[in-house]
Design a protein around this motif. Sequence first.
Motif, PDB file in Angstrom:
ATOM      1  N   THR A  24       0.840  -1.203   0.000  1.00  0.00           N
ATOM      2  CA  THR A  24       0.000   0.000   0.000  1.00  0.00           C
ATOM      3  C   THR A  24       0.873   1.251   0.000  1.00  0.00           C
ATOM      4  O   THR A  24       0.593   2.222  -0.735  1.00  0.00           O
ATOM      5  CB  THR A  24      -0.939   0.004   1.230  1.00  0.00           C
ATOM      6  OG1 THR A  24      -1.755  -1.162   1.183  1.00  0.00           O
ATOM      7  CG2 THR A  24      -1.807   1.236   1.262  1.00  0.00           C
ATOM      8  N   ALA A  25       1.934   1.246   0.799  1.00  0.00           N
ATOM      9  CA  ALA A  25       2.841   2.399   0.856  1.00  0.00           C
ATOM     10  C   ALA A  25       3.544   2.605  -0.478  1.00  0.00           C
ATOM     11  O   ALA A  25       3.683   3.737  -0.953  1.00  0.00           O
ATOM     12  CB  ALA A  25       3.858   2.206   1.973  1.00  0.00           C
ATOM     13  N   VAL A  26       3.988   1.523  -1.108  1.00  0.00           N
ATOM     14  CA  VAL A  26       4.667   1.633  -2.401  1.00  0.00           C
ATOM     15  C   VAL A  26       3.721   2.250  -3.432  1.00  0.00           C
ATOM     16  O   VAL A  26       4.113   3.144  -4.204  1.00  0.00           O
ATOM     17  CB  VAL A  26       5.195   0.256  -2.870  1.00  0.00           C
ATOM     18  CG1 VAL A  26       5.660   0.303  -4.321  1.00  0.00           C
ATOM     19  CG2 VAL A  26       6.337  -0.215  -1.972  1.00  0.00           C
ATOM     20  N   LYS A  27       2.471   1.810  -3.443  1.00  0.00           N
ATOM     21  CA  LYS A  27       1.483   2.373  -4.375  1.00  0.00           C
ATOM     22  C   LYS A  27       1.225   3.845  -4.080  1.00  0.00           C
ATOM     23  O   LYS A  27       1.073   4.657  -4.987  1.00  0.00           O
ATOM     24  CB  LYS A  27       0.176   1.581  -4.317  1.00  0.00           C
ATOM     25  CG  LYS A  27       0.269   0.221  -4.946  1.00  0.00           C
ATOM     26  CD  LYS A  27      -1.037  -0.547  -4.805  1.00  0.00           C
ATOM     27  CE  LYS A  27      -0.865  -1.970  -5.313  1.00  0.00           C
ATOM     28  NZ  LYS A  27      -2.052  -2.792  -5.052  1.00  0.00           N
ATOM     29  N   GLY A  28       1.192   4.195  -2.783  1.00  0.00           N
ATOM     30  CA  GLY A  28       0.955   5.584  -2.388  1.00  0.00           C
ATOM     31  C   GLY A  28       2.085   6.513  -2.797  1.00  0.00           C
ATOM     32  O   GLY A  28       1.862   7.703  -3.052  1.00  0.00           O
ATOM     33  N   PHE A  29       3.292   5.995  -2.854  1.00  0.00           N
ATOM     34  CA  PHE A  29       4.456   6.811  -3.231  1.00  0.00           C
ATOM     35  C   PHE A  29       4.867   6.606  -4.688  1.00  0.00           C
ATOM     36  O   PHE A  29       5.961   7.007  -5.086  1.00  0.00           O
ATOM     37  CB  PHE A  29       5.645   6.499  -2.327  1.00  0.00           C
ATOM     38  CG  PHE A  29       5.503   7.024  -0.928  1.00  0.00           C
ATOM     39  CD1 PHE A  29       5.481   8.389  -0.690  1.00  0.00           C
ATOM     40  CD2 PHE A  29       5.403   6.153   0.155  1.00  0.00           C
ATOM     41  CE1 PHE A  29       5.363   8.878   0.597  1.00  0.00           C
ATOM     42  CE2 PHE A  29       5.275   6.630   1.441  1.00  0.00           C
ATOM     43  CZ  PHE A  29       5.250   7.998   1.668  1.00  0.00           C
ATOM     44  N   GLU A  30       3.999   5.996  -5.464  1.00  0.00           N
ATOM     45  CA  GLU A  30       4.316   5.720  -6.872  1.00  0.00           C
ATOM     46  C   GLU A  30       4.753   6.995  -7.584  1.00  0.00           C
ATOM     47  O   GLU A  30       4.143   8.048  -7.448  1.00  0.00           O
ATOM     48  CB  GLU A  30       3.094   5.126  -7.575  1.00  0.00           C
ATOM     49  CG  GLU A  30       3.430   4.516  -8.934  1.00  0.00           C
ATOM     50  CD  GLU A  30       2.257   3.744  -9.505  1.00  0.00           C
ATOM     51  OE1 GLU A  30       2.183   3.656 -10.721  1.00  0.00           O
ATOM     52  OE2 GLU A  30       1.439   3.221  -8.720  1.00  0.00           O
TER      53      GLU A  30
END
Length: 124
Positions: A55-61
């Motif tokens: 979720t964090a990786v997607k949020g910082f895409e």
Amino acid sequence: MRLNGAPPPGPPFAPGGGTFGSTPAEKAAAANTIETELEPNTKKATEHADEATNTAVKGFEGWDTAAGVKKVADTWDQQVKTLMGRLASEKGALRGASGLFMRNDIGLGDQFRPIGSQSKLNGL
């Protein structure tokens, strides 16, 4: 230098207060704890962390932060894999230790048996 007392009897630095390791039942209980608590709880915690990290990786895409979080997640996954392997190894070692000691004792007994049967003291 003056000694004010003698060391306690038994081998120095013996773990467990001079007792030998643990009983087969204690080894089995420890192996069962690894199997029923540590392994499943570690897996569950890992899955939870993976979900949050994804979720964090997607949020910082699109940001460098996403790549950094992904790299940390990959390192985490490798460490968890190593830990799970270690837990499985320790579980197997605990389960195998009792059998190993018993086979060793039987083997040593078998080595001494021929000596006793050839003794000139037999039949006295």
